[in-house]
Design a protein around this motif. Structure first.
Motif, mmCIF file in Angstrom:
data_model
loop_
_atom_site.group_PDB
_atom_site.id
_atom_site.type_symbol
_atom_site.label_atom_id
_atom_site.label_comp_id
_atom_site.label_asym_id
_atom_site.label_seq_id
_atom_site.Cartn_x
_atom_site.Cartn_y
_atom_site.Cartn_z
ATOM 1 N N GLY A 174 0.810 -1.213 0.000
ATOM 2 C CA GLY A 174 0.000 0.000 0.000
ATOM 3 C C GLY A 174 0.840 1.258 0.000
ATOM 4 N N THR A 175 1.968 1.232 0.700
ATOM 5 C CA THR A 175 2.865 2.385 0.725
ATOM 6 C C THR A 175 3.476 2.626 -0.653
ATOM 7 O OG1 THR A 175 3.402 2.034 3.055
ATOM 8 C CG2 THR A 175 4.968 3.332 1.765
ATOM 9 N N MET A 176 3.903 1.557 -1.299
ATOM 10 C CA MET A 176 4.519 1.704 -2.620
ATOM 11 C C MET A 176 3.514 2.243 -3.638
ATOM 12 S SD MET A 176 7.175 -1.522 -2.930
ATOM 13 C CE MET A 176 6.067 -2.848 -2.450
ATOM 14 N N ILE A 177 2.267 1.722 -3.588
ATOM 15 C CA ILE A 177 1.244 2.207 -4.514
ATOM 16 C C ILE A 177 0.890 3.660 -4.217
ATOM 17 C CG2 ILE A 177 -1.154 1.910 -5.255
ATOM 18 C CD1 ILE A 177 0.787 -0.158 -6.376
ATOM 19 N N ARG A 178 0.808 4.012 -2.944
ATOM 20 C CA ARG A 178 0.522 5.404 -2.588
ATOM 21 C C ARG A 178 1.587 6.334 -3.157
ATOM 22 N NH1 ARG A 178 1.741 6.719 3.337
ATOM 23 N NH2 ARG A 178 3.794 6.855 2.345
ATOM 24 N N ASP A 179 2.862 5.909 -3.056
ATOM 25 C CA ASP A 179 3.949 6.735 -3.580
ATOM 26 C C ASP A 179 3.932 6.783 -5.104
ATOM 27 O OD1 ASP A 179 4.686 7.148 -0.969
ATOM 28 O OD2 ASP A 179 6.382 5.752 -1.010
ATOM 29 N N HIS A 180 3.657 5.637 -5.747
ATOM 30 C CA HIS A 180 3.547 5.622 -7.209
ATOM 31 C C HIS A 180 2.506 6.634 -7.683
ATOM 32 C CE1 HIS A 180 6.266 2.412 -7.914
ATOM 33 N NE2 HIS A 180 5.459 1.393 -7.719
ATOM 34 N N CYS A 181 1.359 6.632 -6.992
ATOM 35 C CA CYS A 181 0.219 7.457 -7.413
ATOM 36 C C CYS A 181 0.239 8.857 -6.804
ATOM 37 C CB CYS A 181 -1.082 6.755 -7.043
ATOM 38 S SG CYS A 181 -1.291 5.132 -7.823
ATOM 39 N N ARG A 182 1.234 9.114 -5.949
ATOM 40 C CA ARG A 182 1.369 10.427 -5.296
ATOM 41 C C ARG A 182 0.087 10.809 -4.547
ATOM 42 N NH1 ARG A 182 4.584 13.843 -10.055
ATOM 43 N NH2 ARG A 182 6.338 12.391 -10.228
ATOM 44 N N LEU A 183 -0.427 9.839 -3.792
ATOM 45 C CA LEU A 183 -1.636 10.076 -3.018
ATOM 46 C C LEU A 183 -1.312 10.805 -1.724
ATOM 47 C CD1 LEU A 183 -3.305 6.557 -3.406
ATOM 48 C CD2 LEU A 183 -3.692 8.601 -4.792
ATOM 49 N N GLU A 184 -2.230 11.618 -1.275
ATOM 50 C CA GLU A 184 -2.041 12.347 -0.020
ATOM 51 C C GLU A 184 -2.419 11.481 1.178
ATOM 52 O OE1 GLU A 184 -0.646 15.244 0.337
ATOM 53 O OE2 GLU A 184 -0.428 15.611 -1.821
ATOM 54 N N SER A 185 -3.493 10.714 1.048
ATOM 55 C CA SER A 185 -3.965 9.907 2.170
ATOM 56 C C SER A 185 -3.453 8.482 2.041
ATOM 57 C CB SER A 185 -5.496 9.913 2.215
ATOM 58 O OG SER A 185 -6.022 9.450 0.986
#
Length: 201
Positions: A174-185
């Motif tokens: 989940g952390t890697m995907i959040r960083d890939h997608c540049r998500l805030e939450s």
């Protein structure tokens, strides 16, 4: 075989042995069928009309790919991320390659051919798995097949338990995907994501 004399790097390799050349066959013999019947995992390679490649992992119970006869096999398409990258490419360029793995077996099986995308109910074959029928199927007409020697898997230690890394060596998915997608939450933790994936199997 190809003539590599014009390329100095390719020309520096010694020619393959006659055995390596002769092992390529144009059908699925009894050994190919047995290998496919034991395989729970493969990679599917496709390319679009311009030749840009795609590779996709496919998995299921051992034998989830069904051999119809010595020239055809069926690859079911299960619930995924709905990008449909491989299927869209097959629709414009039917050439495919499959690499089959069997856990604990260091050899692999390569299959090359052309694929046709069909509705799941187009064939009189039971492809139900995890209580669900596939979304669609690829019927692959085999043109070439051969068993690949064990060198790559041996070098990698792929099936050696001592080679397994601790999952903590990488950040949570989940952390890697959040960083890939540049998500805030933040996304749900990995345990929650895996539980959701299990419901979609």
């Amino acid at each position: 075989m190809h003539d590599d004399g014009a390329d100095p790097v390719l020309a520096s390799y010694r020619p393959p042995s006659q055995l390596v050349v002769d092992k390529e066959i144009d059908h699925l013999d009894v050994h190919c069928r047995a290998f496919i019947g034991l395989s729970p995992f493969l990679t599917l390679s496709t390319a679009d009309a311009d030749g840009w490649p795609e590779i996709s992992p496919r998995g299921g119970d051992p034998g989830f790919v069904k051999v119809l006869d010595e020239h055809r096999l069926v690859l079911p398409d299960r619930q995924g991320n709905n990008r449909l990258d491989s299927l869209r490419k097959v629709a414009v360029n039917p050439r495919v390659a499959l690499l089959f793995f069997v856990p604990g077996v260091e050899e692999t099986l390569k299959v090359f051919g052309t694929a046709e995308l069909l509705a799941a109910d187009a064939l009189d074959v039971d492809l139900t798995e995890f209580g669900r029928a596939p979304r669609s199927v690829l019927v692959v007409t085999v043109q070439r097949a051969y068993l690949q020697c064990a060198k790559a898997v041996m070098r990698s230690g792929l099936w050696d338990p001592a080679s397994r890394i601790d999952r903590g060596a990488l950040p949570p998915f989940g952390t890697m995907i959040r960083d890939h997608c540049r998500l805030e939450s933040p996304l749900p933790d990995d345990a929650t994501l895996r539980a959701e994936l299990a419901l979609e199997l």
